[in-house]
Design an enzyme around this catalytic site. Structure first.
Site, PDB file in Angstrom:
ATOM      1  CE  LYS A  11     112.763 -68.882  80.148  1.00  0.00           C
ATOM      2  NZ  LYS A  11     111.349 -69.765  79.804  1.00  0.00           N
ATOM      3  CG  ASN A 114     110.579 -72.308  82.389  1.00  0.00           C
ATOM      4  OD1 ASN A 114     111.276 -70.474  82.280  1.00  0.00           O
ATOM      5  ND2 ASN A 114     110.614 -72.887  81.409  1.00  0.00           N
ATOM      6  CG  HIS A 117     115.182 -70.090  75.862  1.00  0.00           C
ATOM      7  ND1 HIS A 117     113.574 -70.687  75.323  1.00  0.00           N
ATOM      8  CD2 HIS A 117     116.398 -70.328  74.705  1.00  0.00           C
ATOM      9  CE1 HIS A 117     113.869 -70.706  73.424  1.00  0.00           C
ATOM     10  NE2 HIS A 117     115.449 -70.193  73.743  1.00  0.00           N
TER      11      HIS A 117
HETATM   12  P1  GDP Z   1     110.436 -74.095  76.502  1.00  0.00           P
HETATM   13  O1  GDP Z   1     110.994 -74.209  75.619  1.00  0.00           O
HETATM   14  O2  GDP Z   1     110.427 -75.335  77.311  1.00  0.00           O
HETATM   15  O3  GDP Z   1     111.233 -72.951  76.889  1.00  0.00           O
HETATM   16  O4  GDP Z   1     108.648 -74.413  76.340  1.00  0.00           O
HETATM   17  P2  GDP Z   1     107.895 -73.175  75.656  1.00  0.00           P
HETATM   18  O5  GDP Z   1     108.448 -72.873  74.200  1.00  0.00           O
HETATM   19  O6  GDP Z   1     106.558 -74.043  76.347  1.00  0.00           O
HETATM   20  O7  GDP Z   1     107.288 -71.767  76.262  1.00  0.00           O
HETATM   21  C1  GDP Z   1     108.359 -70.434  76.655  1.00  0.00           C
HETATM   22  C2  GDP Z   1     108.431 -70.356  77.466  1.00  0.00           C
HETATM   23  O8  GDP Z   1     107.029 -69.886  77.972  1.00  0.00           O
HETATM   24  C3  GDP Z   1     108.655 -71.575  79.198  1.00  0.00           C
HETATM   25  O9  GDP Z   1     109.644 -71.617  78.678  1.00  0.00           O
HETATM   26  C4  GDP Z   1     108.052 -70.783  80.300  1.00  0.00           C
HETATM   27  O10 GDP Z   1     108.711 -69.375  80.435  1.00  0.00           O
HETATM   28  C5  GDP Z   1     106.238 -70.068  79.292  1.00  0.00           C
HETATM   29  N1  GDP Z   1     104.908 -71.388  79.476  1.00  0.00           N
HETATM   30  C6  GDP Z   1     104.846 -72.040  78.822  1.00  0.00           C
HETATM   31  N2  GDP Z   1     103.842 -72.248  79.299  1.00  0.00           N
HETATM   32  C7  GDP Z   1     103.620 -71.141  80.002  1.00  0.00           C
HETATM   33  C8  GDP Z   1     101.587 -71.789  80.871  1.00  0.00           C
HETATM   34  O11 GDP Z   1     101.136 -72.351  80.658  1.00  0.00           O
HETATM   35  N3  GDP Z   1     101.809 -70.578  81.602  1.00  0.00           N
HETATM   36  C9  GDP Z   1     102.272 -69.599  81.969  1.00  0.00           C
HETATM   37  N4  GDP Z   1     102.652 -68.467  82.742  1.00  0.00           N
HETATM   38  N5  GDP Z   1     103.708 -69.628  80.827  1.00  0.00           N
HETATM   39  C10 GDP Z   1     103.982 -70.658  79.945  1.00  0.00           C
END
Ligand code: GDP
Length: 139
Positions: A11, A114, A117
């Site tokens: 990222k 974080n 991805h």
């Molecule tokens: P991943 O599959 O572990 O990447 O998680 P998700 O698909 O749930 O979310 C996609 C991305 O959105 C995450 O990697 C984070 O960068 C972001 N994200 C997820 N949840 C949150 C949240 O509650 N707040 C914010 N600001 N970003 C989030």
């Protein structure tokens, strides 16, 4: 049967902090082979399309802004059981919950920034790899 490929992005804030080399070393040492890789920058429209599944979530606009804020590294990785093993290597979405020694534990700044991805299913690994790479860019 589990697929052999997954898709990752390093990222923007992690790429700009020069952690790409350390992360690629961890990826290779965990047994993944690079099948495709590029440095690119997503437009807001592209980032919005990539994360469309989250478009109703409160963090969507911030996520799209962040993911289009600077260059990223996109890559296709190959290994047996690639999706599950890579999710283990990167750790939990929220770095506060990520296991010791995982990429997110080591390099994430916060829940949004974080570090990396990683695809969450074989189906999404194919969709996400096709989003970034043509056949002639894969080896
Ligand atoms: P991943 O599959 O572990 O990447 O998680 P998700 O698909 O749930 O979310 C996609 C991305 O959105 C995450 O990697 C984070 O960068 C972001 N994200 C997820 N949840 C949150 C949240 O509650 N707040 C914010 N600001 N970003 C989030």
């Amino acid at each position: 049967m589990a697929g052999k490929q997954t898709f990752t992005m390093i990222k923007p804030s992690t790429f700009s902090a020069n952690h790409t080399g350390a992360i690629l070393k961890m990826i290779n040492e965990a047994g993944f082979t690079l099948k495709a890789m590029k440095i690119t920058k997503l437009s807001a429209e592209q980032a919005g399309a990539f994360y469309e599944v989250h478009k109703e979530r409160p963090f969507y606009a911030d996520l799209v802004q962040f993911m289009s804020s600077g260059p990223i590294v996109a890559a296709v990785l190959e290994k047996e059981n690639a999706v599950e093993d890579y999710r283990k290597l990167i750790g939990a979405t929220n770095p506060a919950n990520a296991a010791e020694g995982t990429i997110r534990k080591l390099f994430a700044i916060n829940l949004q920034e974080n570090a990396v991805h990683g695809s969450d299913s074989d189906e999404n690994a194919i969709i996400e790899s096709d989003f970034f790479f043509s056949k002639t860019e894969r080896f």
